[in-house]
Design a protein around this motif. Structure first.
Motif, PDB file in Angstrom:
ATOM      1  N   ILE A 121       0.736  -1.137   0.005  1.00 48.11           N
ATOM      2  CA  ILE A 121       0.129   0.058  -0.038  1.00 48.11           C
ATOM      3  C   ILE A 121       0.960   1.246   0.112  1.00 48.11           C
ATOM      4  O   ILE A 121       0.624   2.107  -0.621  1.00 48.11           O
ATOM      5  N   VAL A 122       2.211   1.225   0.957  1.00 48.19           N
ATOM      6  CA  VAL A 122       2.885   2.496   0.973  1.00 48.19           C
ATOM      7  C   VAL A 122       3.652   2.702  -0.353  1.00 48.19           C
ATOM      8  O   VAL A 122       3.686   3.671  -0.873  1.00 48.19           O
ATOM      9  N   ALA A 123       3.908   1.564  -1.025  1.00 47.01           N
ATOM     10  CA  ALA A 123       4.646   1.473  -2.415  1.00 47.01           C
ATOM     11  C   ALA A 123       3.910   2.131  -3.143  1.00 47.01           C
ATOM     12  O   ALA A 123       4.314   3.026  -4.182  1.00 47.01           O
ATOM     13  N   ASN A 124       2.721   1.508  -3.267  1.00 43.90           N
ATOM     14  CA  ASN A 124       1.683   2.305  -4.417  1.00 43.90           C
ATOM     15  C   ASN A 124       1.185   3.679  -4.174  1.00 43.90           C
ATOM     16  O   ASN A 124       1.355   4.360  -5.094  1.00 43.90           O
ATOM     17  N   ILE A 125       1.410   4.184  -3.051  1.00 40.69           N
ATOM     18  CA  ILE A 125       0.950   5.508  -2.607  1.00 40.69           C
ATOM     19  C   ILE A 125       2.006   6.306  -3.102  1.00 40.69           C
ATOM     20  O   ILE A 125       2.052   7.284  -3.776  1.00 40.69           O
ATOM     21  N   PHE A 126       3.413   5.735  -2.720  1.00 40.65           N
ATOM     22  CA  PHE A 126       4.593   6.760  -3.339  1.00 40.65           C
ATOM     23  C   PHE A 126       4.547   6.365  -4.913  1.00 40.65           C
ATOM     24  O   PHE A 126       5.048   7.586  -5.528  1.00 40.65           O
ATOM     25  N   ALA A 127       4.555   5.319  -5.394  1.00 43.46           N
ATOM     26  CA  ALA A 127       4.481   5.484  -6.949  1.00 43.46           C
ATOM     27  C   ALA A 127       3.393   6.058  -7.646  1.00 43.46           C
ATOM     28  O   ALA A 127       3.673   7.020  -8.619  1.00 43.46           O
ATOM     29  N   PHE A 128       2.209   6.173  -7.077  1.00 35.73           N
ATOM     30  CA  PHE A 128       1.229   6.863  -7.746  1.00 35.73           C
ATOM     31  C   PHE A 128       1.712   8.393  -7.809  1.00 35.73           C
ATOM     32  O   PHE A 128       1.497   9.244  -8.633  1.00 35.73           O
ATOM     33  N   HIS A 129       2.081   9.040  -6.629  1.00 39.54           N
ATOM     34  CA  HIS A 129       2.627  10.342  -6.449  1.00 39.54           C
ATOM     35  C   HIS A 129       3.915  10.853  -7.110  1.00 39.54           C
ATOM     36  O   HIS A 129       4.030  11.758  -7.457  1.00 39.54           O
ATOM     37  N   VAL A 130       4.648   9.753  -7.458  1.00 43.44           N
ATOM     38  CA  VAL A 130       5.876   9.888  -8.173  1.00 43.44           C
ATOM     39  C   VAL A 130       5.509  10.392  -9.659  1.00 43.44           C
ATOM     40  O   VAL A 130       5.823  10.858 -10.199  1.00 43.44           O
ATOM     41  N   PHE A 131       4.919   9.388 -10.206  1.00 44.81           N
ATOM     42  CA  PHE A 131       4.420   9.163 -11.787  1.00 44.81           C
ATOM     43  C   PHE A 131       3.233   9.772 -12.215  1.00 44.81           C
ATOM     44  O   PHE A 131       3.080  10.354 -13.131  1.00 44.81           O
ATOM     45  N   LEU A 132       2.340   9.777 -11.233  1.00 35.84           N
ATOM     46  CA  LEU A 132       0.806  10.427 -11.787  1.00 35.84           C
ATOM     47  C   LEU A 132       0.607  11.548 -11.350  1.00 35.84           C
ATOM     48  O   LEU A 132      -0.135  12.320 -11.877  1.00 35.84           O
ATOM     49  N   ASP A 133       0.788  11.945 -10.087  1.00 35.57           N
ATOM     50  CA  ASP A 133       0.126  13.170  -9.288  1.00 35.57           C
ATOM     51  C   ASP A 133       1.222  13.627  -8.465  1.00 35.57           C
ATOM     52  O   ASP A 133       1.292  13.587  -7.272  1.00 35.57           O
ATOM     53  N   PRO A 134       2.402  14.304  -8.994  1.00 32.55           N
ATOM     54  CA  PRO A 134       3.351  14.924  -8.192  1.00 32.55           C
ATOM     55  C   PRO A 134       3.050  16.125  -7.098  1.00 32.55           C
ATOM     56  O   PRO A 134       3.832  16.321  -6.283  1.00 32.55           O
ATOM     57  N   ASN A 135       1.811  16.364  -7.177  1.00 33.44           N
ATOM     58  CA  ASN A 135       1.287  17.288  -6.044  1.00 33.44           C
ATOM     59  C   ASN A 135       1.378  16.939  -4.847  1.00 33.44           C
ATOM     60  O   ASN A 135       1.741  17.530  -3.704  1.00 33.44           O
ATOM     61  N   GLY A 136       1.281  15.517  -4.828  1.00 33.75           N
ATOM     62  CA  GLY A 136       1.247  14.766  -3.444  1.00 33.75           C
ATOM     63  C   GLY A 136       2.350  14.200  -3.030  1.00 33.75           C
ATOM     64  O   GLY A 136       2.571  13.422  -2.125  1.00 33.75           O
TER      65      GLY A 136
ATOM     66  N   VAL B  88       5.159  15.238  -1.498  1.00 35.45           N
ATOM     67  CA  VAL B  88       5.598  15.587  -0.130  1.00 35.45           C
ATOM     68  C   VAL B  88       4.878  14.576   0.814  1.00 35.45           C
ATOM     69  O   VAL B  88       5.751  14.048   1.729  1.00 35.45           O
ATOM     70  N   MET B  89       3.495  14.433   0.735  1.00 34.46           N
ATOM     71  CA  MET B  89       2.920  13.713   1.588  1.00 34.46           C
ATOM     72  C   MET B  89       3.334  12.110   1.449  1.00 34.46           C
ATOM     73  O   MET B  89       3.596  11.453   2.518  1.00 34.46           O
ATOM     74  N   ALA B  90       3.477  11.678   0.295  1.00 41.39           N
ATOM     75  CA  ALA B  90       3.792  10.471   0.032  1.00 41.39           C
ATOM     76  C   ALA B  90       5.401  10.088   0.571  1.00 41.39           C
ATOM     77  O   ALA B  90       5.557   9.026   1.097  1.00 41.39           O
ATOM     78  N   ALA B  91       6.201  11.087   0.431  1.00 46.61           N
ATOM     79  CA  ALA B  91       7.538  10.836   1.075  1.00 46.61           C
ATOM     80  C   ALA B  91       7.478  11.020   2.838  1.00 46.61           C
ATOM     81  O   ALA B  91       8.303   9.933   2.893  1.00 46.61           O
ATOM     82  N   VAL B  92       6.621  11.556   3.151  1.00 45.41           N
ATOM     83  CA  VAL B  92       6.532  11.747   4.719  1.00 45.41           C
ATOM     84  C   VAL B  92       5.821  10.127   4.978  1.00 45.41           C
ATOM     85  O   VAL B  92       6.341   9.343   5.991  1.00 45.41           O
TER      86      VAL B  92
END
Length: 80
Positions: A37-52, A54-58
Motif C-alpha cells: 500500500i505504501v509502495a503504491n501511494i509513493f509510486a502514484f505520487h511520483v509518476f501520476l500526481d506529483p502534487n502529493g 511531499v505527503m507520500a515521501a513523509v
C-alpha cells in the motif's frame, strides 16, 4: 463502480493495520500488509500526481522508520 469493493477492502486493511500499530500488537504483520500500500501511494505520487509527493515521501519515511524499529522481528523474512 466495477472496483468499488476494492476501495472498501483497501481502507479496511489500512484501518486495521493502523490500529494494530497503535495498539502495539502484531506490528510485523501490520507492516508486511502495509508494504504494498505504501509502495503504491509513493509510486502514484511520483509518476501520476506529483502534487502529493511531499505527503507520500513523509509516509515512506514513517514506514521505513517503523520497519527499522521492528527490524529484528522482520529479519526472519529475509534470512533463511
Amino acid at each position: 463502480q466495477s472496483a468499488g469493493y476494492f476501495f472498501i477492502l483497501l481502507k479496511a486493511v489500512e484501518i486495521v493495520c493502523g490500529a494494530l500499530l497503535l495498539w502495539g500488537r502484531y506490528k510485523a504483520l501490520a507492516l508486511v500488509a502495509l508494504a504494498p500500500i505504501v509502495a503504491n501511494i509513493f509510486a502514484f505520487h511520483v509518476f501520476l500526481d506529483p502534487n502529493g509527493f511531499v505527503m507520500a515521501a513523509v509516509i515512506v519515511v514513517l514506514y521505513v522508520h517503523a520497519v527499522w524499529v521492528e527490524r529484528k522481528t522482520l529479519s526472519v523474512l529475509l534470512v533463511k
